[in-house]
Scaffold this motif. Structure first.
Motif, PDB file in Angstrom:
ATOM      1  N   MET A   1       0.788  -1.227   0.181  1.00  0.00           N
ATOM      2  CA  MET A   1      -0.041  -0.436  -0.357  1.00  0.00           C
ATOM      3  C   MET A   1       1.276   1.320  -0.195  1.00  0.00           C
ATOM      4  O   MET A   1       1.993   1.186   0.437  1.00  0.00           O
ATOM      5  CB  MET A   1      -1.180   0.086   1.117  1.00  0.00           C
ATOM      6  N   THR A   2       0.470   2.189  -0.969  1.00  0.00           N
ATOM      7  CA  THR A   2       1.817   3.052  -1.108  1.00  0.00           C
ATOM      8  C   THR A   2       0.642   4.256   0.177  1.00  0.00           C
ATOM      9  O   THR A   2      -0.583   4.151   0.621  1.00  0.00           O
ATOM     10  CB  THR A   2       0.561   4.044  -2.214  1.00  0.00           C
ATOM     11  N   LEU A   3       2.220   4.791   0.637  1.00  0.00           N
ATOM     12  CA  LEU A   3       1.425   6.348   1.427  1.00  0.00           C
ATOM     13  C   LEU A   3      -0.021   7.045   1.445  1.00  0.00           C
ATOM     14  O   LEU A   3      -0.644   7.356   2.285  1.00  0.00           O
ATOM     15  CB  LEU A   3       2.478   7.205   1.305  1.00  0.00           C
ATOM     16  N   GLY A   4      -0.516   7.006   0.354  1.00  0.00           N
ATOM     17  CA  GLY A   4      -1.492   7.874  -0.492  1.00  0.00           C
ATOM     18  C   GLY A   4      -2.765   7.121   0.068  1.00  0.00           C
ATOM     19  O   GLY A   4      -3.433   7.943   0.607  1.00  0.00           O
ATOM     20  N   GLU A   5      -2.377   6.050  -0.483  1.00  0.00           N
ATOM     21  CA  GLU A   5      -3.887   4.847  -0.036  1.00  0.00           C
ATOM     22  C   GLU A   5      -3.960   5.081   1.147  1.00  0.00           C
ATOM     23  O   GLU A   5      -4.924   5.002   1.835  1.00  0.00           O
ATOM     24  CB  GLU A   5      -3.408   4.061  -0.604  1.00  0.00           C
ATOM     25  N   HIS A   6      -2.949   4.717   2.473  1.00  0.00           N
ATOM     26  CA  HIS A   6      -2.662   4.461   3.657  1.00  0.00           C
ATOM     27  C   HIS A   6      -4.163   6.122   4.489  1.00  0.00           C
ATOM     28  O   HIS A   6      -4.485   5.701   4.863  1.00  0.00           O
ATOM     29  CB  HIS A   6      -1.939   3.895   3.967  1.00  0.00           C
ATOM     30  N   MET A   7      -3.283   7.213   3.711  1.00  0.00           N
ATOM     31  CA  MET A   7      -3.929   8.391   3.904  1.00  0.00           C
ATOM     32  C   MET A   7      -5.495   8.093   3.909  1.00  0.00           C
ATOM     33  O   MET A   7      -6.299   8.627   4.884  1.00  0.00           O
ATOM     34  CB  MET A   7      -3.271   9.787   3.749  1.00  0.00           C
TER      35      MET A   7
ATOM     36  N   GLU B   1     -10.613   8.205   5.739  1.00  0.00           N
ATOM     37  CA  GLU B   1     -12.018   7.687   5.468  1.00  0.00           C
ATOM     38  C   GLU B   1     -12.591   7.099   6.744  1.00  0.00           C
ATOM     39  O   GLU B   1     -13.806   7.545   7.045  1.00  0.00           O
ATOM     40  CB  GLU B   1     -12.003   6.876   4.486  1.00  0.00           C
ATOM     41  N   GLY B   2     -11.792   6.662   7.664  1.00  0.00           N
ATOM     42  CA  GLY B   2     -11.917   5.809   8.929  1.00  0.00           C
ATOM     43  C   GLY B   2     -12.130   6.914   9.981  1.00  0.00           C
ATOM     44  O   GLY B   2     -13.817   6.455  10.293  1.00  0.00           O
ATOM     45  N   ILE B   3     -11.877   8.291   9.914  1.00  0.00           N
ATOM     46  CA  ILE B   3     -12.109   8.956  11.029  1.00  0.00           C
ATOM     47  C   ILE B   3     -13.282   9.766  10.081  1.00  0.00           C
ATOM     48  O   ILE B   3     -14.019  10.187  11.096  1.00  0.00           O
ATOM     49  CB  ILE B   3     -10.982  10.605  11.323  1.00  0.00           C
ATOM     50  N   ALA B   4     -13.467  10.282   9.276  1.00  0.00           N
ATOM     51  CA  ALA B   4     -15.122  10.850   8.795  1.00  0.00           C
ATOM     52  C   ALA B   4     -15.928   9.634   9.704  1.00  0.00           C
ATOM     53  O   ALA B   4     -17.084  10.337   9.700  1.00  0.00           O
ATOM     54  CB  ALA B   4     -14.965  11.131   7.449  1.00  0.00           C
TER      55      ALA B   4
ATOM     56  N   PHE C   1     -18.969  10.952  11.472  1.00  0.00           N
ATOM     57  CA  PHE C   1     -20.465  10.844  11.432  1.00  0.00           C
ATOM     58  C   PHE C   1     -21.181  10.135  12.043  1.00  0.00           C
ATOM     59  O   PHE C   1     -22.328  10.228  12.034  1.00  0.00           O
ATOM     60  CB  PHE C   1     -20.817  10.216   9.558  1.00  0.00           C
ATOM     61  N   CYS C   2     -20.949   8.954  12.697  1.00  0.00           N
ATOM     62  CA  CYS C   2     -21.052   7.971  13.387  1.00  0.00           C
ATOM     63  C   CYS C   2     -21.749   8.399  14.754  1.00  0.00           C
ATOM     64  O   CYS C   2     -23.375   9.000  14.918  1.00  0.00           O
ATOM     65  CB  CYS C   2     -21.057   7.090  13.970  1.00  0.00           C
ATOM     66  N   GLU C   3     -21.057   9.434  15.413  1.00  0.00           N
ATOM     67  CA  GLU C   3     -20.944  10.375  16.736  1.00  0.00           C
ATOM     68  C   GLU C   3     -21.962  11.418  16.241  1.00  0.00           C
ATOM     69  O   GLU C   3     -22.743  10.853  17.732  1.00  0.00           O
ATOM     70  CB  GLU C   3     -19.584  10.516  17.182  1.00  0.00           C
TER      71      GLU C   3
ATOM     72  N   SER D   1     -18.156   1.914  12.742  1.00  0.00           N
ATOM     73  CA  SER D   1     -17.160   2.919  12.052  1.00  0.00           C
ATOM     74  C   SER D   1     -15.841   2.033  13.340  1.00  0.00           C
ATOM     75  O   SER D   1     -14.861   2.909  13.293  1.00  0.00           O
ATOM     76  CB  SER D   1     -17.443   4.430  13.610  1.00  0.00           C
ATOM     77  N   HIS D   2     -15.612   0.949  13.523  1.00  0.00           N
ATOM     78  CA  HIS D   2     -14.416   0.612  13.924  1.00  0.00           C
ATOM     79  C   HIS D   2     -13.887  -0.775  13.378  1.00  0.00           C
ATOM     80  O   HIS D   2     -14.331  -0.995  12.326  1.00  0.00           O
ATOM     81  CB  HIS D   2     -14.402   0.529  15.753  1.00  0.00           C
TER      82      HIS D   2
END
Length: 127
Positions: free
Chosen positions: A2-8, A13-16, A20-22, A126-127
């Motif tokens: 995985m590239t750094l860009g994909e990881h970021m 996306e996970g943070i968003a 949103f769920c909260e 969300s986890h």
């Protein structure tokens, strides 16, 4: 690899999604508070959002959301308890108009139980 860009991108996306769920859990807390306030004041306003018109419902039904999370088991299970939260809130307000307090309590109990399910599913998603 995985590239750094994909990881970021995945990290963001996970943070968003968690944010949103909260926020929709807070929306539903405020929704329930409004129901309780109307019951307490014996307010005749029966207008409430439905499970398809609130922010969570609109997000859930959006084609891009379905495409992204449609295979997720927690996402698949979300619609039913979410529908129950809204429908039982409506039923409780209608029962209050008829002064059917035992029915109000039954509907509120079902609303709270379904709300716990929605919250747990959102946490899992969300986890």
């Amino acid at each position: 690899m995985m590239t750094l860009g994909e990881h970021m991108g995945q990290l963001i996306e996970g943070i968003a999604l968690r944010s949103f769920c909260e926020s929709v859990k807070l929306d539903h807390l405020l929704f329930k508070l409004m129901v309780y306030q109307r019951l307490f004041k014996q307010d005749e306003n029966l207008n409430l959002s439905t499970h398809t018109t609130c922010r969570l419902g609109k997000w859930y039904l959006a084609p891009e959301t379905q495409a992204r999370y449609g295979d997720n088991r927690d996402f698949q299970q979300l619609n039913e308890p979410h529908r129950i939260v809204h429908e039982t809130a409506h039923k409780a307000l209608h029962a209050a108009q008829e002064k059917n307090w035992s029915q109000v309590l039954l509907e509120i109990n079902d609303m709270e139980s379904a709300s716990l399910d929605v919250s747990a599913l959102l946490d899992n998603l969300s986890h």
